[in-house]
Design a protein around this motif. Structure first.
Motif, PDB file in Angstrom:
ATOM      1  N   GLY A   1       0.774  -1.227   0.000  1.00 35.90           N
ATOM      2  CA  GLY A   1       0.000   0.000   0.000  1.00 35.90           C
ATOM      3  C   GLY A   1       0.809   1.283   0.000  1.00 35.90           C
ATOM      4  O   GLY A   1       0.260   2.366   0.206  1.00 35.90           O
ATOM      5  N   VAL A   2       2.106   1.189  -0.221  1.00 30.03           N
ATOM      6  CA  VAL A   2       2.958   2.376  -0.193  1.00 30.03           C
ATOM      7  C   VAL A   2       2.591   3.340  -1.320  1.00 30.03           C
ATOM      8  O   VAL A   2       2.395   4.538  -1.079  1.00 30.03           O
ATOM      9  N   CYS A   3       2.490   2.848  -2.532  1.00 28.10           N
ATOM     10  CA  CYS A   3       2.162   3.725  -3.666  1.00 28.10           C
ATOM     11  C   CYS A   3       0.764   4.319  -3.520  1.00 28.10           C
ATOM     12  O   CYS A   3       0.553   5.498  -3.811  1.00 28.10           O
ATOM     13  N   ALA A   4      -0.184   3.518  -3.049  1.00 28.94           N
ATOM     14  CA  ALA A   4      -1.547   4.018  -2.850  1.00 28.94           C
ATOM     15  C   ALA A   4      -1.566   5.097  -1.768  1.00 28.94           C
ATOM     16  O   ALA A   4      -2.268   6.100  -1.895  1.00 28.94           O
TER      17      ALA A   4
ATOM     18  N   TYR B   1      11.392   1.565  -0.868  1.00 34.26           N
ATOM     19  CA  TYR B   1      10.023   1.064  -0.805  1.00 34.26           C
ATOM     20  C   TYR B   1       9.823   0.234   0.466  1.00 34.26           C
ATOM     21  O   TYR B   1       8.834   0.403   1.185  1.00 34.26           O
ATOM     22  N   ILE B   2      10.758  -0.655   0.747  1.00 33.86           N
ATOM     23  CA  ILE B   2      10.658  -1.498   1.944  1.00 33.86           C
ATOM     24  C   ILE B   2      10.693  -0.641   3.208  1.00 33.86           C
ATOM     25  O   ILE B   2       9.930  -0.871   4.154  1.00 33.86           O
ATOM     26  N   ALA B   3      11.556   0.366   3.221  1.00 33.94           N
ATOM     27  CA  ALA B   3      11.643   1.256   4.380  1.00 33.94           C
ATOM     28  C   ALA B   3      10.326   2.012   4.581  1.00 33.94           C
ATOM     29  O   ALA B   3       9.832   2.132   5.715  1.00 33.94           O
ATOM     30  N   MET B   4       9.726   2.495   3.480  1.00 31.25           N
ATOM     31  CA  MET B   4       8.443   3.196   3.597  1.00 31.25           C
ATOM     32  C   MET B   4       7.347   2.239   4.055  1.00 31.25           C
ATOM     33  O   MET B   4       6.451   2.628   4.807  1.00 31.25           O
ATOM     34  N   TRP B   5       7.405   0.987   3.619  1.00 34.43           N
ATOM     35  CA  TRP B   5       6.428  -0.022   4.021  1.00 34.43           C
ATOM     36  C   TRP B   5       6.475  -0.197   5.548  1.00 34.43           C
ATOM     37  O   TRP B   5       5.454  -0.367   6.207  1.00 34.43           O
ATOM     38  N   ILE B   6       7.675  -0.138   6.103  1.00 38.81           N
ATOM     39  CA  ILE B   6       7.850  -0.303   7.543  1.00 38.81           C
ATOM     40  C   ILE B   6       7.497   0.981   8.294  1.00 38.81           C
ATOM     41  O   ILE B   6       6.850   0.934   9.348  1.00 38.81           O
ATOM     42  N   ILE B   7       7.894   2.130   7.765  1.00 40.20           N
ATOM     43  CA  ILE B   7       7.760   3.402   8.477  1.00 40.20           C
ATOM     44  C   ILE B   7       6.356   3.997   8.393  1.00 40.20           C
ATOM     45  O   ILE B   7       5.834   4.502   9.392  1.00 40.20           O
ATOM     46  N   ILE B   8       5.732   3.955   7.215  1.00 40.20           N
ATOM     47  CA  ILE B   8       4.416   4.578   7.041  1.00 40.20           C
ATOM     48  C   ILE B   8       3.369   3.718   7.739  1.00 40.20           C
ATOM     49  O   ILE B   8       3.247   2.527   7.443  1.00 40.20           O
ATOM     50  N   PRO B   9       2.601   4.306   8.651  1.00 41.91           N
ATOM     51  CA  PRO B   9       1.608   3.503   9.374  1.00 41.91           C
ATOM     52  C   PRO B   9       0.460   3.078   8.469  1.00 41.91           C
ATOM     53  O   PRO B   9       0.119   3.751   7.498  1.00 41.91           O
ATOM     54  N   SER B  10      -0.140   1.954   8.828  1.00 42.52           N
ATOM     55  CA  SER B  10      -1.296   1.459   8.105  1.00 42.52           C
ATOM     56  C   SER B  10      -2.533   2.213   8.571  1.00 42.52           C
ATOM     57  O   SER B  10      -2.626   2.621   9.729  1.00 42.52           O
TER      58      SER B  10
END
Length: 66
Positions: free
Chosen positions: A15-18, A49-58
């Motif tokens: 969901g990073v790009c979304a 991308y992987i770092a943003m996946w971890i850092i950006i909250p769901s």
């Protein structure tokens, strides 16, 4: 402007790009295509991308107790 969070729906891979698309008022497909095109260039795009996946909250579900 929306906050930066990964949406529960409209995810393809994390969901990073979304989330980035929603935050900056773009279409998710546009951000996904730009990301895929960026893979043609040398650099740490996949690690970012992987770092943003971890850092950006769901995104949190809207749970209401009645």
């Amino acid at each position: 402007m929306n906050t930066l969070e990964r949406p529960l729906g409209d995810r393809i891979l994390g969901g990073v790009c979304a989330g980035l698309a929603r935050r900056f008022g773009l279409k998710p497909l546009t951000v996904r295509v730009l990301f895929l095109l960026s893979l043609l260039l040398p650099g740490p795009q996949v690690l970012a991308y992987i770092a943003m996946w971890i850092i950006i909250p769901s995104e949190q579900r809207d749970v209401r107790v009645v």
